[in-house]
Scaffold this active site. Structure first.
Site, PDB file in Angstrom:
ATOM      1  N   ALA A  63       0.844  -1.191   0.000  1.00 18.47           N
ATOM      2  CA  ALA A  63       0.000   0.000   0.000  1.00 18.47           C
ATOM      3  C   ALA A  63       0.886   1.251   0.000  1.00 18.47           C
ATOM      4  CB  ALA A  63      -0.904  -0.006   1.230  1.00 18.47           C
ATOM      5  N   GLY A 104       0.001  -5.208   0.743  1.00 14.68           N
ATOM      6  CA  GLY A 104      -1.109  -5.076  -0.199  1.00 14.68           C
ATOM      7  C   GLY A 104      -0.811  -5.686  -1.547  1.00 14.68           C
ATOM      8  N   GLU A 107      -1.662  -9.261  -1.074  1.00 12.25           N
ATOM      9  CA  GLU A 107      -3.115  -9.358  -0.932  1.00 12.25           C
ATOM     10  C   GLU A 107      -3.793  -9.247  -2.301  1.00 12.25           C
ATOM     11  OE1 GLU A 107      -4.400  -7.780   3.391  1.00 12.25           O
ATOM     12  OE2 GLU A 107      -3.342  -6.284   2.199  1.00 12.25           O
ATOM     13  N   GLU A 127       3.131  -6.122   7.401  1.00 14.37           N
ATOM     14  CA  GLU A 127       2.408  -5.007   8.041  1.00 14.37           C
ATOM     15  C   GLU A 127       2.677  -4.905   9.541  1.00 14.37           C
ATOM     16  OE1 GLU A 127      -0.085  -5.871   4.348  1.00 14.37           O
ATOM     17  OE2 GLU A 127       1.138  -7.002   5.772  1.00 14.37           O
TER      18      GLU A 127
END
Length: 688
Positions: A63, A104, A107, A127
């Site tokens: 992210a 991310g 993911e 994370e």
């Protein structure tokens, strides 16, 4: 086609190429065109399969951290929206992973039906290192691909794994041998032609079956991992989220994951850990080094085969850099090399190192008692006795044999590097490289820039520090540099606290409750009381209690007695009535009446002076910025990462509160360590 997302056709396979330099972070300006492209391709009857690939050096690295806590983070389409969209696409979707698919990025890849990786790819969910958990299905999808226990270990540790391990775990479906995108297109075409039902990861429960039937093994593994959390919320939340993936339906587990993510990202621990993430990157921006060419370092010399020298040597050979270790006698070399081999053998027995890797590292080590054998080294680091006369003797020998352009470094933790350099005819080659013990484990490396250190020598030290896995912070010259100078300020009132009524165990408990791995008196015992005793004597200073302990031969863990007792070789501290009696005796000699000392007073008289000294260090230009100090203290001294380092914590504590406390204790004691730094006063006034 946009500036960030392009779509090309390879027959009936659509290739969606993401291009958001430098690391393809999932910023809003990337998410918007990606969602549009995926929606259009899902409805396009001419497209049989979709490949998701990335331009540049890496797949989506994660992210966009700069959007955390801003409206953009949650603005549609969010990453969970993209993952949910991929879940609905019936035609096969394939992620083509190169470089790193982290957070991310993984993911997003796990929301595709399949994943093809190149041989050098790494995947992970780091994370937890930012004080959060995967917030877009990572804790729910990874257990379905890799199994809950493998997922638990990856998510709670945050450590990435390589392509082959990911293949064995079921996270990726194929490791490409040739061109990655071509391999992914071929894989997608084959899946489309097979006519098979392409099951979204969210609907795969087979790897959860064993844990659903019996949670005991999972819970035991989670309990072990959570023991290492040390007051951090994110590892505990990660473990619970993976457990939810086992016991709850997918959508409910996903909802709870998202709730936990939003709670954590808004908390002070995540703010602190994100601060450290950026602080490490800021520390790499060394003033005056822009455009400086680095000297090449292909071979290293280390003078001293003791605990520090041996650890420094291991740091370099672990990175594949050959090292020649010099000692005065063969017996000292024998002892040093035996310790190095023992350390590697322990790693082999634990399974963290292969026997072949141990052998290759030992082969990179050579030994000598002759300075002339260091003549071909590009960097020579001395790790000898901490006395200026000894340093001058060593550097005097080095400048005679070291080749032109070789960097001469001192591992001194206190001494004046300018004075060391002034004793040579090549001060431009001299700098400090202050490793922390154990040097092969601790991440911090204080690189001390002397007045005449050449930019290319400094650049080389920074570059090689990164190569050997250290976190380098460039500092200026003063007694103790950044870390030990502040450590001195932190401990300035330690004896006063004991004389006025506190106990070593009480002070240490305040520190461990705060989040430190150990308190100051435990730390003194671990380091050896004789070291600070010798340093005090060299400066004409005294410490009534610590000096008395040293005079009794109580040097800490090495002698089984210090501020505490260590029975039968144990490292567990046990309070000693003899120390209590000694403190009472010193108290009576000074006519001090013992009183109750509370937790807040201990904090104010230890951490506030440390923060104050840090502010003065920045004012003097010893550190380039206050965030550099936070990097030093979290990587080298055990300051709790959930509090972001001393300077960041001071902001959380409130600068007005810190300055008020400093002024109060300055009025009561008159001690300079409490005189508030001007920059702190300015910040307190600005906040008022």
């Amino acid at each position: 086609m946009t500036n960030f997302v392009g779509v090309t056709r390879n027959g009936d396979v659509a290739v969606v190429l993401l291009d958001n330099p430098p690391v393809n972070a999932l910023s809003l300006h990337l998410r918007e065109p990606l969602a549009k492209a995926l929606g259009e391709l899902s409805d396009d009857a001419g497209v049989a399969a979709i490949v998701l690939a990335c331009a540049g050096r890496t797949f989506v690295s994660g992210a966009d951290i700069t959007e955390f806590g801003t409206p953009k983070q949650l603005q549609s389409p969010s990453l969970p929206d993209l993952c949910a969209l991929l879940d609905t696409i019936a035609k096969p979707t394939v992620a083509a992973v190169h470089g790193t698919a982290l957070g991310g990025g993984l993911e997003l890849a796990m929301s595709c039906h399949y994943r093809v990786a190149d041989a050098g790819a790494k995947v992970g969910l780091p994370e937890v290192k930012l004080g959060i958990l995967p917030g877009s299905g990572g804790t729910v999808r990874l257990p379905r691909l890799a199994g809950p226990e493998k997922a638990l270990k990856m998510i709670v540790s945050g450590a990435p794994i390589g392509a082959q391990e990911a293949l064995a775990a079921g996270i990726v479906d194929e490791v490409a041998q040739g061109d990655l995108v071509e391999a992914a297109v071929a894989f997608a075409r084959q899946k489309a032609a097979s006519g098979a039902n392409h099951v979204p990861v969210r609907n795969r429960d087979e790897k959860l079956a064993a844990a659903k039937a019996d949670l005991s093994a999972f819970d035991a593994a989670a309990a072990e991992l959570k023991k290492k959390a040390r007051g951090l919320d994110a590892p505990v939340a990660c473990a619970q989220a993976v457990r939810n993936a086992i016991v709850l339906p997918f959508d409910e587990a996903l909802r709870k994951e998202r709730e936990a993510f939003l709670t954590l990202v808004a908390g002070t621990q995540s703010r602190a850990q994100r601060h450290l993430f950026f602080a490490e990157r800021e520390a790499a921006k060394v003033p005056g080094l822009a455009g400086a060419k680095s000297r090449d370092i292909r071979k290293v010399g280390v003078i001293g085969a003791g605990t520090m020298g041996g650890g420094i040597a291991m740091s370099f050979v672990n990175a594949g850099i050959p090292v020649t270790v010099l000692e005065m006698t063969d017996a000292a070399l024998d002892r040093g090399f035996a310790t190095i081999e023992k350390n590697y053998s322990v790693s082999v027995s634990r399974g963290s190192l292969k026997e072949a890797d141990k052998a290759s590292r030992m082969q990179l080590l050579s030994r000598t008692t002759d300075y002339a054998d260091l003549a071909d080294c590009d960097l020579i680091i001395e790790a000898v006795f901490e006395e200026m006369s000894v340093k001058h003797e060593v550097f005097g020998k080095l400048e005679k044999i070291a080749k032109e352009g070789a960097i001469l470094a001192s591992n001194t933790s206190y001494l004046d590097v300018n004075e060391i350099a002034a004793g040579t005819n090549r001060p431009a080659d001299v700098l400090g490289m202050h490793f922390f013990s154990p040097a092969n484990v601790m991440k911090l490396l204080e690189i001390v820039r002397a007045e005449k250190t050449a930019p290319d020598a400094l650049a080389a030290a920074v570059a090689v520090a990164r190569k050997i896995g250290k976190v380098p912070v460039v500092v200026g010259v003063c007694h103790g540099f950044v870390g030990n100078r502040m450590l001195g300020a932190r401990g300035a009132e330690s004896e006063a606290l004991l004389l006025e009524g506190a106990t070593p165990a009480q002070v240490d408990k305040v520190f461990t409750d705060f989040g430190w791995p150990m308190g100051p008196f435990q730390m003194h015992d671990l380091a050896g009381l004789d070291i600070s005793w010798r340093n005090r004597k060299s400066r004409g200073e005294t410490a009534a209690i610590a000096d008395a302990l040293c005079e009794q031969g109580r040097f800490g863990q090495k002698t089984g007695r210090g501020f505490y007792i260590y029975e039968n070789g144990s490292r567990t501290p046990v309070s000693d009535p003899e120390v209590t009696t000694l403190i009472e005796q010193k108290r009576r000699e000074r006519g001090i009446q013992a009183r109750e000392i509370g937790e807040q007073e201990i904090i104010e008289r230890t951490l506030y002076p440390m923060i104050n000294e840090g502010a003065k260090i920045v004012e003097e230009g010893i550190a380039a910025r206050s965030s550099d100090i936070d990097v030093v203290w979290t990587n080298g001294y055990g300051f709790p990462i959930g509090k972001g380092g001393p300077m960041f914590w001071a902001e959380l504590e409130g600068m007005s509160k810190v300055v008020e406390g400093l002024r109060r204790w300055h009025e009561r004691t008159g001690k300079p360590v409490y005189a508030p730094a001007q920059s702190l006063v300015g910040k307190a006034q600005a906040a008022a």
